[in-house]
Scaffold this motif. Structure first.
Motif, short mmCIF file in Angstrom:
data_model
loop_
_atom_site.label_atom_id
_atom_site.label_comp_id
_atom_site.label_asym_id
_atom_site.label_seq_id
_atom_site.Cartn_x
_atom_site.Cartn_y
_atom_site.Cartn_z
N ALA A 575 0.73 -1.28 -0.07
CA ALA A 575 -0.05 0.13 -0.10
C ALA A 575 0.76 1.31 0.09
O ALA A 575 0.69 2.05 -0.64
N LYS A 576 1.93 1.31 0.85
CA LYS A 576 2.77 2.39 0.87
C LYS A 576 3.57 2.69 -0.66
O LYS A 576 3.83 3.76 -1.03
N GLN A 577 4.02 1.56 -1.03
CA GLN A 577 4.58 1.85 -2.28
C GLN A 577 3.89 2.01 -3.55
O GLN A 577 4.18 2.67 -4.61
N THR A 578 2.34 1.79 -3.53
CA THR A 578 1.69 2.15 -4.49
C THR A 578 0.57 3.28 -4.37
O THR A 578 -0.21 3.63 -5.16
N PHE A 579 0.60 3.87 -3.05
CA PHE A 579 0.01 4.96 -2.73
C PHE A 579 -1.62 4.65 -2.54
O PHE A 579 -2.57 5.54 -2.75
N ILE A 580 -1.78 3.32 -2.48
CA ILE A 580 -3.19 2.97 -2.43
C ILE A 580 -3.88 2.49 -0.94
O ILE A 580 -3.01 2.01 -0.04
N ASN A 581 -5.07 3.19 -0.52
CA ASN A 581 -5.39 2.56 0.57
C ASN A 581 -6.21 1.68 0.47
O ASN A 581 -7.30 1.49 -0.23
N ILE A 582 -6.01 0.50 1.19
CA ILE A 582 -6.82 -0.88 1.19
C ILE A 582 -7.76 -0.64 2.40
O ILE A 582 -7.19 -0.39 3.78
N THR A 583 -8.86 -1.08 2.30
CA THR A 583 -9.86 -1.42 3.49
C THR A 583 -10.25 -2.82 3.81
O THR A 583 -10.25 -3.51 2.92
N ALA A 584 -10.09 -3.11 4.97
CA ALA A 584 -10.14 -4.37 5.72
C ALA A 584 -11.65 -4.33 6.04
O ALA A 584 -12.37 -3.52 6.64
N VAL A 585 -12.24 -5.59 5.72
CA VAL A 585 -13.80 -5.88 5.90
C VAL A 585 -13.96 -7.14 6.85
O VAL A 585 -13.12 -8.06 6.54
N SER A 586 -15.04 -7.27 7.49
CA SER A 586 -15.14 -8.26 8.40
C SER A 586 -16.41 -9.20 7.88
O SER A 586 -16.73 -10.26 8.63
N THR A 587 -17.04 -9.09 6.70
CA THR A 587 -18.08 -9.72 6.34
C THR A 587 -18.11 -9.93 4.73
O THR A 587 -17.52 -8.70 4.08
N GLY A 588 -18.59 -10.87 4.14
CA GLY A 588 -18.77 -11.19 2.83
C GLY A 588 -20.03 -10.52 2.20
O GLY A 588 -20.38 -10.62 1.17
N ARG A 589 -20.91 -10.34 3.29
CA ARG A 589 -22.35 -9.64 2.85
C ARG A 589 -22.42 -8.45 2.50
O ARG A 589 -22.04 -7.51 3.17
#
Length: 837
Positions: A575-589
């Motif tokens: 994420a740091k190398q690509t300047f991208i924000n990645i979001t963690a999620v706790s469900t697949g619904r």
């Protein structure tokens, strides 16, 4: 007997041309300091006997600087091949002691209150640069002699000139290309020089020495400034704002010598008339010098001053005088020409003559040129104060990296710009402080900003030496809006900082990131290199209150080949190398497709082959290589056409064919068809699309027009034909955002650059037209009336299933000159998402 005499004459000429000495170039009666080493003392040969290599040139320049108190030398950086980018500052010892004070005084001429500054003692700044095309070497070789003369001459006129001038001396604009060509010319040189143009010496192997390491034409990068060689010289230019910049080139062997001004009807309208008048005054000094020398020359023909990305034109929009020199090329050591035998020393002497006549003009016209420089900035300050457009708002709400790279260009050119104070909407487009900037129009670089944002589409002349449009917000696919005040501007950006990418937290179920980010392909590659599975969603959805667009990527936490902790750590670094924000999620619904839906499909690792070699357009191939290698850090294999028979294409998932000419691929037809049918993806660009159609990889219906010349004289026939050339303009397309080739685009319209007359009819089924030109497509630049009728509602991309594989035909260059960021994702989507199309 007649043939014998010709042979003897050629032998004598050959011997004479190989026996030049320093007196051939410099006046033997001229006093020179014997303590200053001549080029021969270091090289071991007289200039022109061999082609100087870049390492030899570097050594000599350092020797001169060590020997002379008139020269200081600096290394401003490195090329892609780690060669130094040297700059010599040449002036009198007295000026050297006060060099920073002189520079500051010179820059003050561009600012308010400059009318009180006396010009009488102010030195003029001259930037002399050589051989930006590596296989046009007479300039760099003449630079050896120019530098020697300036260091060693003890003539009163030279001493006075060094008091009057600060000379920024760039001995090799293109070190990698010069090295490549000098090697070629020298290893193929005969002891008994041959002038036969068929000889191997005069016919370089692909890609030739013209370009830099990644096969870019560096003389098109002065304004975009995407390459290290350009960035170094633009830093120098912005620091000094020279009054004159010269650019020494070569042209066809049967020509003579050209100096500017060029064709008057093709001057960019943002260039002041006085610029051309002064260029003509300087030309009088060239006329005098070449008349005395007896060399043929011409001016005010062929070349133009329109595109500001060239070395001879970029200065014109910065208050300077840019001057192009073009010498007929020997392309080796001795060639037959329509003007007689053309020797390498002769070409060097002409370039040397032009370098000297420029310095004489600069000394003589010093006060007039300084006054023009001051007036240029004063006039444009006044113009900006009257202009109703006070600022330009520019940005991309979900792609901070692209906005950042655009801002880097502003920073390199010393253009004032500010952060956005607060989020806002203009014309239905969103702007936020994280990825938007405000450019005030009332600033020193007012005219340069206008040039970067110009959307000119009507012209006095329909012929162009280069492209007719380069509008930067279109090139970067950024939203932009003109403001009538600067109220949205926050603090000025004095030190641009790259965006920050992160993972918001450790996930229990999955990680998500959208496709809008420029460096999505880089992140995908990093994930594949770490053996991490990633999937892409084909339709939008909403999860935990956040909306996710077409092409959202999902990384499941479970069933990976790495532990959950390793996955989290890898994603944090990526994420740091690509300047991208990645979001963690706790469900697949989700609201829409769940994360386990079949509409989430696996993104496979790409193993890419790129066709190169004779017949392939090296510029196009280099742009693709550069994009994947340097920006996305994706390893690719460059396959030479001559070796294709021996290569198993089955090793690769994607085979990219840049624009090419000839029938060189015909022998590999069945091999390539088998590659596609077995599941490979074949991507063909520009002229390659004709081959794909002819060989039945894809069915393309090309639209044609054949205008008839009515009332056109023989004299004007070339103008009539030239008017049908689409040399480079920008056009509007409408896109289907649900199609994988468009994943990552936010808007319904995308500006596309094109410089071909390839027009493909749209498919009857609209879903087969993911990108289509609009019915009013012209955004900026020139296209003939006949061609724009063909372009309307045509398509630049067609996709066809073939066996288990895919064929993608692209009529336009999505990677143009490294600064067309806005359409790069079309290629990378064609790579990573081709099996979804």
């Amino acid at each position: 007997m007649k043939k014998l005499l010709i042979v003897i004459s050629l032998l004598i000429s050959s011997l004479l041309h190989s026996q030049v000495d320093l007196n051939y170039y410099l006046d033997s009666t001229h006093p020179y300091n014997p303590e200053i080493p001549t080029p021969k003392e270091l090289l071991g040969y007289e200039v022109g006997t061999w082609h100087v290599s870049h390492d030899q040139l570097v050594n000599y320049m350092y020797r001169l600087a060590n020997a002379s108190d008139r020269i200081s030398i600096e290394n401003r950086g490195s090329t892609y091949e780690d060669r130094p980018l040297l700059l010599l500052t040449i002036t009198s010892p007295k000026n050297h002691k006060n060099i920073e004070r002189i520079r500051e005084s010179h820059i003050r001429l561009t600012e308010k209150g400059s009318e009180t500054i006396s010009l009488s003692e102010q030195p003029l700044i001259v930037y002399q640069g050589f051989s930006i095309h590596g296989n046009e070497p007479s300039g760099a070789n003449a630079g050896l002699l120019t530098a020697y003369h300036l260091a060693a001459s003890e003539a009163p006129e030279t001493i006075q000139m060094l008091d009057d001038l600060i000379i920024l001396f760039d001995p090799s604009f293109n070190p990698d290309g010069l090295q490549r060509f000098s090697y070629w010319a020298n290893i193929n040189k005969n002891q008994m020089l041959t002038s036969d143009p068929n000889d191997r010496e005069y016919n370089e192997v692909w890609p030739g020495g013209r370009t830099n390491h990644y096969w870019f034409d560096l003389n098109r990068d002065w304004l975009p400034a995407q390459l290290p060689e350009s960035q170094a010289r633009i830093k120098t230019f912005s620091k000094w704002l020279p009054n004159i910049l010269t650019d020494h080139h070569e042209m066809g062997t049967n020509s003579s010598f050209f100096f500017q001004p060029g064709v008057s009807s093709r001057v960019n309208p943002l260039t002041p008339i006085m610029n051309q008048k002064l260029t003509k005054k300087i030309a009088d000094f060239h006329v005098e010098a070449f008349d005395q020398l007896g060399s043929l020359y011409y001016s005010e023909e062929d070349f133009d001053d329109f595109y500001y990305g060239k070395g001879s034109t970029f200065p014109d929009v910065n208050g300077s005088i840019g001057i192009l020199f073009e010498q007929a090329s020997s392309r080796g050591h001795l060639q037959e020409s329509e003007n007689g035998l053309l020797s390498f020393p002769f070409t060097i002497r002409n370039q040397l003559t032009a370098a000297f006549s420029t310095l004489k003009a600069a000394t003589t016209l010093r006060l007039e040129l300084l006054d023009y420089f001051r007036t240029f900035y004063s006039d444009h300050r006044e113009q900006a104060s009257k202009d109703k457009k006070k600022a330009i708002l520019v940005g991309s709400p979900k792609d901070p990296a692209t906005a950042f790279h655009f801002a880097q260009i502003l920073e390199r050119h010393d253009i004032e710009f500010h952060k956005l104070k607060e989020s806002t909407t203009r014309g239905g487009k969103s702007y936020n402080p994280e990825s938007s900037y405000v450019i005030p129009m009332e600033q020193k670089k007012h005219q340069l900003v206008k040039a970067m944002f110009s959307t000119q589409s009507s012209f006095k002349d329909s012929l162009f030496y280069d492209i007719s449009a380069w509008t930067f917000p279109y090139a970067f696919n950024l939203n932009h809006h003109y403001e009538n005040n600067t109220s949205l501007a926050a603090e000025a950006v004095n030190q641009l900082e790259a965006p920050y990418g992160s993972v918001d937290k450790k996930a229990r179920y999955a990680y998500l990131f959208e496709a809008h980010h420029y460096y999505t392909p880089k992140l995908l590659n990093l994930l594949h290199q770490s053996n991490i599975r990633v999937k892409v969603g084909l339709t939008p959805f909403t999860l935990e209150g956040k909306k996710y667009d077409y092409g959202t990527y999902m990384i499941p936490v479970k069933n990976q080949d790495v532990t959950e902790a390793e996955l989290y750590s890898t994603l944090q670094k990526a994420a740091k190398q690509t300047f991208i924000n990645i979001t963690a999620v706790s469900t697949g619904r989700t609201e829409g497709i769940d994360l386990g839906s079949r509409d989430f499909t696996t993104v496979k690792e790409a193993k890419i082959a790129l066709l190169v070699g004779s017949g392939v357009r090296s510029y196009d191939a280099g742009e693709i290589w550069h994009l994947l290698d340097t920006r996305h850090q994706i390893s690719i294999s460059k396959l030479d056409l001559k070796d294709l028979d021996e290569i198993d294409l089955g090793k690769y998932t994607h085979f990219i064919i840049p624009s090419f000419s000839g029938s060189g691929l015909d022998d590999n037809l069945e091999q390539i068809k088998k590659f596609v049918k077995d599941g490979g993806t074949l991507i063909g660009y520009r002229q390659a699309t004709r081959w794909l159609d002819q060989k039945e990889f894809i069915d393309l219906e090309f639209l044609k027009q054949n205008p008839q010349a009515v009332g056109v004289s023989f004299e004007d026939k070339d103008k009539f034909r030239g008017a049908q050339v689409t040399g480079g303009a920008i056009f509007n397309t409408k896109i289907d955002r649900s199609h994988p080739i468009n994943f990552g685009y936010l808007n319904q319209n995308v500006p596309v650059f094109r410089n071909t007359n390839l027009f493909v009819k749209a498919d009857e089924n609209s879903y087969n037209n993911p990108i289509q030109y609009t019915s009013t497509p012209l955004l900026s630049g020139y296209i003939s009336e006949e061609n724009i009728e063909l372009l309307k509602n045509s398509v630049p991309v067609k996709i066809n299933k073939m066996g288990s594989g895919v064929v993608i035909a692209l009529t336009d260059n999505t990677n143009f000159r490294a600064f067309w960021y806005g359409t790069n994702r079309i290629l990378t989507n064609a790579i990573y998402l081709s099996d979804k199309m």
